[in-house]
Design a protein around this motif. Structure first.
Motif, mmCIF file in Angstrom:
data_model
loop_
_atom_site.group_PDB
_atom_site.id
_atom_site.type_symbol
_atom_site.label_atom_id
_atom_site.label_comp_id
_atom_site.label_asym_id
_atom_site.label_seq_id
_atom_site.Cartn_x
_atom_site.Cartn_y
_atom_site.Cartn_z
ATOM 1 N N GLY A 1 0.690 -1.262 0.090
ATOM 2 C CA GLY A 1 -0.111 -0.082 0.208
ATOM 3 C C GLY A 1 0.982 1.259 0.086
ATOM 4 N N LEU B 1 -10.063 6.261 5.512
ATOM 5 C CA LEU B 1 -9.454 5.356 4.382
ATOM 6 C C LEU B 1 -9.327 3.938 4.967
ATOM 7 C CD1 LEU B 1 -6.829 7.670 3.059
ATOM 8 C CD2 LEU B 1 -8.909 6.837 1.832
ATOM 9 N N CYS C 1 -8.454 0.670 2.677
ATOM 10 C CA CYS C 1 -7.354 1.300 1.935
ATOM 11 C C CYS C 1 -5.944 0.758 2.560
ATOM 12 C CB CYS C 1 -7.469 2.825 1.980
ATOM 13 S SG CYS C 1 -6.057 3.456 1.119
ATOM 14 N N GLN D 1 -13.251 7.182 -1.235
ATOM 15 C CA GLN D 1 -13.311 5.803 -2.194
ATOM 16 C C GLN D 1 -12.424 5.962 -3.159
ATOM 17 O OE1 GLN D 1 -14.903 2.689 -0.968
ATOM 18 N NE2 GLN D 1 -13.504 2.157 -2.275
ATOM 19 N N SER E 1 -8.860 5.529 -1.982
ATOM 20 C CA SER E 1 -8.780 4.046 -1.704
ATOM 21 C C SER E 1 -8.118 3.370 -2.865
ATOM 22 C CB SER E 1 -9.694 3.501 -0.766
ATOM 23 O OG SER E 1 -9.611 2.118 -0.678
ATOM 24 N N ASP E 2 -9.228 3.328 -3.819
ATOM 25 C CA ASP E 2 -8.841 2.619 -5.122
ATOM 26 C C ASP E 2 -7.616 3.154 -5.799
ATOM 27 O OD1 ASP E 2 -11.483 1.431 -4.755
ATOM 28 O OD2 ASP E 2 -12.396 2.767 -5.761
ATOM 29 N N VAL F 1 -4.907 4.056 -4.281
ATOM 30 C CA VAL F 1 -3.792 3.566 -3.567
ATOM 31 C C VAL F 1 -3.468 1.997 -3.956
ATOM 32 C CG1 VAL F 1 -2.973 2.826 -1.291
ATOM 33 C CG2 VAL F 1 -3.751 4.982 -1.581
ATOM 34 N N LYS F 2 -4.669 1.389 -4.125
ATOM 35 C CA LYS F 2 -4.565 -0.129 -4.236
ATOM 36 C C LYS F 2 -4.097 -0.216 -5.419
ATOM 37 C CE LYS F 2 -8.564 -1.167 -1.420
ATOM 38 N NZ LYS F 2 -9.920 -1.503 -1.329
ATOM 39 N N HIS G 1 -1.693 -3.760 -4.782
ATOM 40 C CA HIS G 1 -2.003 -4.517 -3.289
ATOM 41 C C HIS G 1 -3.075 -5.577 -3.649
ATOM 42 C CE1 HIS G 1 -3.561 -4.639 0.604
ATOM 43 N NE2 HIS G 1 -2.431 -4.240 1.155
ATOM 44 N N ARG H 1 -11.366 -6.759 5.288
ATOM 45 C CA ARG H 1 -10.193 -5.988 4.993
ATOM 46 C C ARG H 1 -8.860 -6.564 4.838
ATOM 47 N NH1 ARG H 1 -14.451 -3.531 4.734
ATOM 48 N NH2 ARG H 1 -15.143 -1.636 5.485
ATOM 49 N N TRP I 1 -4.417 -6.499 4.642
ATOM 50 C CA TRP I 1 -3.202 -5.726 4.285
ATOM 51 C C TRP I 1 -2.189 -6.909 4.255
ATOM 52 C CZ3 TRP I 1 -5.179 -5.945 9.371
ATOM 53 C CH2 TRP I 1 -4.319 -6.211 10.371
#
Length: 693
Positions: A436, A468, A473, A597, A600-601, A603-604, A609, A620, A622
């Motif tokens: 991330g 987030l 995220c 949102q 968040s998308d 970052v992924k 990720h 969720r 990570w």
């Protein structure tokens, strides 16, 4: 619970400590060895430190020395004097016995400290007065002039003697007489318990404020409101709404003076100090809500900070025992709020060990995480041991230095196996990277956010971060701006417009991945980048933009989210609900969550990720990379029922999967389509170790 035993708790691990918080009722004063060996056998390990919960500062303030033996107050023998735990009833511990217990624990290589709160608890024994009954002038007075049995370190006795002077003298006497190593300065002793909105509005404190600020009250307000609730309330509301920034400044200065005097006085004699945070709030919230600057205790000499991780217990408390009906969305959000706040606190005091108050159960307060919702215990451990800060050399350090197990009495060997296993599973021996984005921390922006939130109720960094995280995220690592040169991968920069020009320029020159801006930004930060979204209303606006993008360049259509929301009163005059008590959220400007949102998308995609499908409303994920081709993947569940997500790997080819926290023979999971399925326990978290081609 399943997993790998004896990896962390029972071993010496550099930079970590494992400690236990316990009441005297947890030991047996009728046994020649106080049942200490049996207790340690039950734990299955020897803690580095034991904190004896003495309940209140009155224990020190009423200390009678060691010239003769006497029975300790009831509140010192069990938390608030509760009559039983699962092993025994409250016993008549004496000062001599307590001294011998301390001596025995120290002989086993255990650091022994005592913990005290600022509350002056109910009478030690029936018929005895409170210590503070004779000193109401050093107790807290709320906005309506009501005097409570909570002591305020910044106040003075009737003869003008500072409370801090008497407290320091008595704490030093306890330190010397019992031979302890130090103190855990608990609730209300390092930061105030009551919010600045609610207290302290005593005539003494208000008079000091008026002298400090040179503010003159209107003609229809009196300096002396003793006994007049309406006059006290009118004066308190005037000060808080019309002079809020000066009120925050005054209280911050007063608490700084108090802490510098007490902690430095203790440190001069070699006393170990573990200071509480302010109910685990982030640095902006702690300053705004309480006038608490975490750096004050650190710079005064505190050896460690104890972060009260209570999202586990608060999120499951009954609707009426916390005075309002907590919506399910708020209950779920608490976990992410505390995670973001802890990471911010660590970035703000990066060289200070932060110890987690690892909740298990509390007989006096009547909650039991271990036995009622057991999935929450490992989720807490996995989260805080696998959220990281960049060190100046580029290595990653967990934001917590270990658990302070609360409370450690009357548990069984099976209970302690569950506790040990949670932290053993949580321990990642070597984190090479964390999937991330990296959140960039700025002290200068933090100070500007205190002002901006006070005046305009903006979303400050930790608020953005928590929202987030709640959206799934992956922002599980943080770096101070001065360490930007060692960071790799995409970075998240919140409210760049509040950063100094030199820091904004450093961010602009970052070349090791995408730069994602979120919050208050201007054209200075949008140079050569992509604009993705803008949320605007009568409160203000927030923007999302990025530079150096690879996966998303030219693929996201920019959006504008507008609404008619506007404040009913000037934001600086907003009164928060429930006296701004720590359990409750502050009032923020409305922001359309679609912008978060989109962030968040982004970052992924920019970090390749792992993505979670099926039950993604509850699950969720990570990832912590342990080598170039191996990772630990954490899948958590927000819901009160099992989640059955499928986690898909992006940008790499999956070779093998090991379900670490599942029972032997686990067959519900499946491995295929470059991902894996997994059943995740209610409000819990599972660990999967994977290998890539």
């Amino acid at each position: 619970m399943y997993g790998t035993e004896n990896k962390f708790i029972g071993k010496v691990t550099h930079g970590f400590q494992k400690s236990a918080w316990i009441e005297l009722i947890g030991f047996d004063n009728a046994a020649p060895d106080f049942a200490v060996p049996q207790w340690l056998d039950t734990l299955g390990f020897t803690p580095d430190m034991v904190s004896l919960l003495m309940t209140t500062e009155a224990f020190a303030l009423s200390h009678r020395g060691m010239e003769e033996e006497y029975v300790l107050p009831r509140y010192a023998r069990s938390y608030s004097g509760h009559p039983f735990n699962d092993e025994r009833g409250i016993q008549p511990w004496t000062n001599f016995q307590l001294r011998e217990l301390v001596k025995l624990l120290k002989s086993l290589g255990i650091r022994v400290i005592m913990s005290v709160f600022e509350l002056d608890i109910n009478p030690p024994e029936e018929g005895e007065p409170l210590w503070s009954d004779a000193h109401p002038e050093v107790r807290v007075v709320d906005k309506s002039g009501e005097n409570y049995q909570f002591l305020i370190g910044t106040k003075r006795f009737g003869d003008g003697t500072p409370f801090a002077e008497v407290l320091l003298e008595r704490m030093l006497a306890v330190y010397r007489d019992y031979g302890i190593d130090g103190f855990q300065m608990g609730d209300g002793t390092v930061c105030r318990r009551f919010s600045l909105q609610d207290a302290d509005f005593s005539d003494q404190n208000v008079s000091d404020f008026l002298q400090f600020s040179s503010i003159v009250l209107p003609d229809d307000m009196q300096n002396n409101t003793d006994g007049d609730a309406d006059a006290a309330f009118k004066r308190a509301r005037y000060i808080y709404t019309k002079h809020r920034e000066k009120w925050i400044e005054f209280n911050t200065v007063r608490w700084r003076e108090y802490l510098e005097y007490v902690i430095r006085g203790l440190k001069a004699e070699g006393v170990f100090i573990m200071a509480h945070s302010e109910n685990a709030k982030n640095p902006v919230d702690a300053m705004f809500r309480y006038g608490c600057d975490y750096r004050t205790a650190v710079e005064s000499g505190a050896d460690a900070t104890m972060f009260e991780e209570v999202s586990t217990s608060v999120s499951v408390l009954g609707n009426y025992e916390i005075d309002y009906r907590m919506e399910d969305t708020r209950r779920r959000f608490l976990h992410y709020e505390f995670t973001a706040d802890l990471m911010a606190a660590k970035a703000y005091i990066p060289n200070q060990p932060i110890i987690i108050q690892a909740l298990v159960r509390d007989t006096n307060e009547d909650w039991d995480i271990l036995h009622t919702i057991p999935g929450m215990l490992p989720r807490m451990a996995y989260t805080y041991m696998n959220s990281y800060i960049y060190k100046p050399d580029g290595s990653l350090e967990p934001v917590t230095a270990g658990p302070h197990i609360c409370l450690a009495d009357a548990l069984t060997p099976a209970d302690w196996r569950e506790i040990r296993l949670a932290w053993d599973n949580a321990y990642t021996e070597k984190a090479v990277d964390v999937g991330g984005a990296t959140l960039i921390w700025s002290d200068a922006r933090n100070a500007a956010e205190v002002t901006a939130f006070t005046r305009r109720r903006i979303w400050y960094t930790s608020k953005w971060h928590a929202e987030l995280l709640a959206l799934g995220c992956p922002v599980r690592k943080i770096a101070r701006i001065e360490n930007l040169d060692v960071v790799k991968g995409p970075i998240l920069v919140t409210n760049p417009a509040l950063m100094p020009a030199s820091e904004r320029e450093a961010v602009f020159n970052y070349k090791n991945g995408a730069v994602i801006y979120l919050g208050e930004a201007d054209d200075y930060d949008l140079r050569g980048g992509d604009f993705f979204a803008r949320a605007v209303n009568g409160w203000g606006e927030a923007k999302l933009s990025a530079r150096n993008t690879v996966a998303t360049r030219g693929t996201i259509e920019s959006r504008v989210y507008e609404s008619d929301d506007k404040p009913d009163v000037p934001p600086i005059e907003i009164i928060d609900e429930n006296d701004a008590s720590w359990e409750f959220a502050l009032k923020f400007m409305p922001v359309d969550l679609r912008i978060a949102q989109m962030a968040s998308d982004l970052v992924k995609k920019e970090s390749n990720h792992p993505l979670v499908f099926m039950h993604d409303g509850e699950a969720r994920v990570w990832e912590v990379m342990t080598s170039e081709k191996t990772s630990r993947i954490f899948v958590e569940n927000d819901g009160f029922a099992y989640a059955l997500p499928f986690t898909k790997i992006v940008g790499r080819t999956l070779k093998s999967v090991n379900y670490v926290t599942k029972m032997r023979g686990y067959h519900r999971g499946f491995f295929g389509d470059n991902g894996f399925g997994l059943r995740v326990s209610p409000r819990g978290c599972e660990i999967v170790e994977v290998e890539y081609e």
